[in-house]
Enzyme design. Structure first.
Site, PDB file in Angstrom:
ATOM      1  N   TYR A 148      43.256  41.345  37.201  1.00 35.54           N
ATOM      2  CA  TYR A 148      42.947  42.095  35.981  1.00 35.54           C
ATOM      3  C   TYR A 148      43.173  43.607  36.156  1.00 35.54           C
ATOM      4  CZ  TYR A 148      40.675  37.832  34.286  1.00 35.54           C
ATOM      5  OH  TYR A 148      40.411  36.549  33.877  1.00 35.54           O
ATOM      6  N   HIS A 451      48.896  37.862  41.444  1.00 35.85           N
ATOM      7  CA  HIS A 451      48.660  37.041  40.259  1.00 35.85           C
ATOM      8  C   HIS A 451      48.109  37.866  39.120  1.00 35.85           C
ATOM      9  CE1 HIS A 451      44.205  36.549  40.568  1.00 35.85           C
ATOM     10  NE2 HIS A 451      44.423  36.664  41.854  1.00 35.85           N
TER      11      HIS A 451
END
Length: 609
Positions: A148, A451
Site C-alpha cells: 500500500y 506486490h
C-alpha cells in the site's frame, strides 16, 4: 550447481524493536535467503537526482536551517538526512526512506529526512516545527504497510516521522479487562511475546504476517482472522497529536482520572459523551496517533479446517453457502477463500518451477501441478477456524460440512489430514493469534518480487462476487499477470484482495501493474464496488470514485482537513485528502501519471520535479 547465497540473519526482537522473535529466527533466515537469492537488482544504486529531495517550495538554505533546528529539538542522532543510496532491503529490514515495493521509480516517492521522536512531547515539537517552516511531515508507525506504499510519503521531499524506533513501549496489559495500551512501534510479534512471557490467557489478532505495528494496522483498518479480526472495531481509546501540536484523547480518555492517572474506563468503552470522533482519525491525515488501546481475546479452544471445491465455476455458489453461515455466526472467524494457484505460490517455489512462460500460468498447468499437492486437483480452497468448547466445535463443523455438501465434490480436511508443511498449519497459528512469516512465501513467485494490493468491498452474494471476479480475471489476462485472489469473508461483505506480484526490476511489469490497478479501480467502481484501502499512488483515483452527492464526502473531508491543518503540513494527499495549500495544483493522480512516471516524468507538479 553452486550453493545458494547466504545473507546475514535478520535482527532479533530481543535486540531490535522491529526484529523477529527467537522462535522464528531460523524461519526468518530461510525466508530472507530464499527471497534475496532471486534478486537481480543491485542492493543499492546511485541516485540520479539531487539529494536530499527537498520539500516543495523550500530552498536548500531554508531546509538546512530547518534541519538544524529539529536537530536541536531531538538531538542530531535522531535526525537522518535522506542523502544515501536507496536500499529496498527485506521485510524485517525495510527502509524508512522510500517504498521498498516501488511501483513508480525508486526515487519518485522519497523523504528529505527522517526524524525519530522518543515521546509524545517530541512529536508535538516536531509538528510545531513543521508549521513554522511549512514543511510537510509524514508519520509512520513501523512502515510495514507493504503493498500500500510502505514508508513512502505521498509528497516527495516530506520529512518522515518514524514513530516506531523510539516509541515502542507496551504501556499496559490489563489481564482482567483483556486489553492493552500501546505505542506505535509495538509489533504483533512484540505484543504476542510479551503476553506469552507473562503467561496470560489472552490472544492477539494478527494479520497474515506479524511484523507490522498493532496501532498502525488498526488505524489503517486492517484485518485479521480471529473473532477480533476487525482491528479498528476492537481498538478502544486514542491519544492524538493534532496538526496544531495540541494533544487530544478520544472516548473515555477525555475524562481525567483520579490524581492524574488514566481513568479506569479508557480501554473499556469506545465512545464517551457526545460525538464519537475516533473514526475520523482512521485512514486520514487529521492527527498523529501516539497511543492506542486494543482489546484482546480470551484464550479458547479452536479447530482449523479447509474445504476444497473442484471447479472454478463453483465460486458464486461457495459465496452463497458462506453468507447464511456467517450471518448466523456459525463461522467462528473471518475465513479466507483462495484460488488453488495459491497452493502453488505458498510452497515458496518460483513460478518458473511450474511454468516456463512469462504469460499467466494456464489453467491446465495449474491443474496439473495442483494434482501433485496435498489438496489435489481442485479450484477453490476455503480456510476457516471454529472456537469454543470441543462439543460446540464438533457441532459447528458438522453444520458447516453439511452446508457445503450442497456443492458437488466439496471436501473438508483437518490439519491432521495434511502434512506439516501445508499452508493450513500456518492458518492454525494465525487464527489462534500467533504471528508468523509464512505469507512472505508468495514473494518468491517472480524475481525481485514486490506486490500491490487491489482491495474492493463486495457484498457476500454470488451475483456480486461474480461481477467483480470476472472483471478481475479479464483484466489480469489483458495485462499478463497471474491472478492471486484472497477473499476475507464476513456475513454481509467480503474484502476481495488481489495481490498483484511483479518484478520491481522490470519497468514493463511495473507499467502493466499500474495500468491493471487503474482499470480495476475504474471498472469495479462503475459497477458500484469500491476499495476499502489502497496504495498511496492510487488514493486520489479511489477517493474520486466515492462521488455521490457531487463529491459530498470529499468536500466534508476537506473541510475537516482545512480546519484542523490550515498550513497543510500533515501527510498531504494521504488517502486522497489534500489541504487547501496543495489542492488543485497538479498533485492529484487521476490518470496515467504512475505509468508516465516510469518514463522519468516524476510524481507531482512539473514545477517541483
Amino acid at each position: 550447481m553452486p550453493p545458494a547465497p547466504s545473507f546475514p540473519p535478520p535482527p532479533s526482537l530481543s535486540s531490535n524493536y522491529s526484529g523477529l522473535p527467537d522462535r522464528l529466527a531460523d524461519i526468518g533466515s530461510e525466508s530472507k535467503n530464499r527471497l534475496l537469492s532471486r534478486r537481480t537488482l543491485p542492493e543499492s544504486a546511485p541516485r540520479q537526482h539531487d539529494v536530499p529531495r527537498l520539500p516543495p517550495d523550500i530552498s536548500r538554505a531554508e531546509f538546512n536551517q530547518a534541519i538544524g533546528e529539529v536537530k536541536e529539538i531531538l538531538g542530531s542522532e535522531n535526525v537522518a538526512i535522506n542523502d544515501r543510496p536507496l536500499v529496498d532491503g527485506w521485510y524485517i529490514e525495510h527502509p524508512n526512506t522510500h517504498d521498498a515495493y516501488h511501483v513508480a521509480l525508486q526515487e519518485d516517492l522519497v523523504s528529505s529526512a527522517v526524524v525519530y521522536p522518543g515521546n509524545v512531547e517530541e512529536v508535538q515539537s516536531i509538528v510545531r516545527w513543521a508549521n513554522k517552516h511549512l514543511i510537510p511531515i509524514y508519520p509512520i508507525s513501523m512502515g510495514r504497510n507493504i503493498g500500500y506504499g510502505g514508508t513512502a510519503p505521498r509528497v516527495p521531499g516530506s520529512v518522515v516521522i518514524d514513530l516506531g524506533k523510539r516509541m515502542n513501549r507496551i504501556l499496559n496489559i490489563d489481564a482482567e479487562n483483556a486489553s492493552c495500551l500501546l505505542e506505535p512501534g509495538v509489533s504483533y510479534f512484540a505484543l504476542y511475546e510479551e503476553i506469552q512471557r507473562r503467561q496470560l490467557p489472552l490472544w492477539i489478532d494478527t494479520p497474515d504476517v506479524g511484523g507490522g505495528s498493532v496501532l498502525g494496522n488498526a488505524i489503517d483498518r486492517g484485518v485479521g482472522y480471529t473473532p477480533y479480526g476487525d482491528h479498528f472495531a476492537n481498538h478502544c481509546g486514542l491519544e492524538i497529536v493534532l496538526p496544531s501540536g495540541e494533544l487530544l484523547r478520544t472516548g473515555m480518555g477525555a475524562l481525567p482520572g483520579k490524581e492524574g492517572d488514566d481513568n479506569p474506563t479508557w480501554q473499556s468503552f469506545q465512545p464517551a459523551y457526545g460525538p464519537y470522533s475516533d473514526g475520523i482519525f482512521s485512514q486520514s491525515n487529521y492527527g498523529i496517533v501516539v497511543r492506542m488501546g486494543m482489546w484482546l481475546m480470551p484464550e479458547t479452544s479452536h479447530q482449523s479446517y479447509l474445504i476444497t471445491f473442484p471447479r472454478d465455476e463453483d465460486f458464486p455458489d461457495i459465496v452463497e453457502v458462506i453468507r447464511p453461515l456467517a450471518q448466523q455466526r456459525v463461522l467462528g472467524n473471518i475465513p479466507q477463500l483462495r484460488h488453488v494457484i495459491q497452493e502453488l505460490a505458498t510452497t515458496a517455489r518460483p513460478k518458473s518451477d511450474f511454468y516456463a512462460g512469462k504469460d499467466p500460468v494456464p489453467r491446465s498447468v495449474i491443474h496439473e501441478h495442483a494434482a501433485t499437492l496435498p489438496v489435489g486437483d481442485v479450484s477453490w480452497v476455503f480456510y476457516g477456524t471454529q472456537y469454543g468448547d470441543p462439543a460446540g466445535i464438533t457441532a459447528q463443523l458438522e453444520i458447516i460440512r453439511t452446508a457445503f455438501s450442497k456443492i458437488a465434490g466439496a471436501k473438508m480436511l483437518l490439519p491432521d489430514d495434511l502434512p506439516p508443511e501445508h499452508y493450513l498449519h500456518s492458518r492454525v497459528s494465525v487464527c489462534s493469534g500467533v504471528p508468523i512469516l509464512r505469507e512472505l512465501d508468495w514473494l518468491n513467485w517472480v524475481p525481485n518480487a514486490a506486490h500491490l494490493f487491489f482491495s474492493p468491498i463486495v457484498p457476500t452474494r454470488g451475483r456480486d462476487a461474480r461481477i467483480v471476479h470476472e472483471i478481475v480475471v479479464r483484466l489480469h489476462a489483458k495485462y499478463g499477470f497471474d491472478l492471486l485472489p484472497t477473499l476475507c469473508v464476513a456475513g454481509r461483505e467480503m474484502h476481495y484482495i488481489v495481490n498483484i506480484v511483479y518484478d520491481r526490476a522490470s519497468v514493463d511489469e511495473k507499467r502493466r501493474a499500474a495500468a491493471l490497478m487503474r482499470e480495476m479501480i475504474a471498472e469495479t467502481a462503475a459497477e458500484g464496488y469500491g476499495e476499502y484501502r489502497t496504495h498511496i499512488l492510487f488514493a486520489d483515483m479511489v477517493a474520486s470514485t466515492y462521488s455521490w452527492g457531487s463529491n459530498a464526502l470529499m468536500r466534508f473531508n476537506e473541510t475537516i482537513k482545512d480546519a484542523l491543518d490550515p498550513n497543510g503540513i500533515l501527510a498531504p494527499g494521504r488517502n486522497g485528502i489534500w489541504p487547501r495549500r496543495f489542492r488543485g495544483k497538479g498533485w492529484e493522480i487521476l490518470g496515467t501519471e504512475v505509468e508516465d512516471a516510469l518514463d522519468g516524468k516524476g510524481i507531482g507538479p512539473k514545477s517541483v520535479q
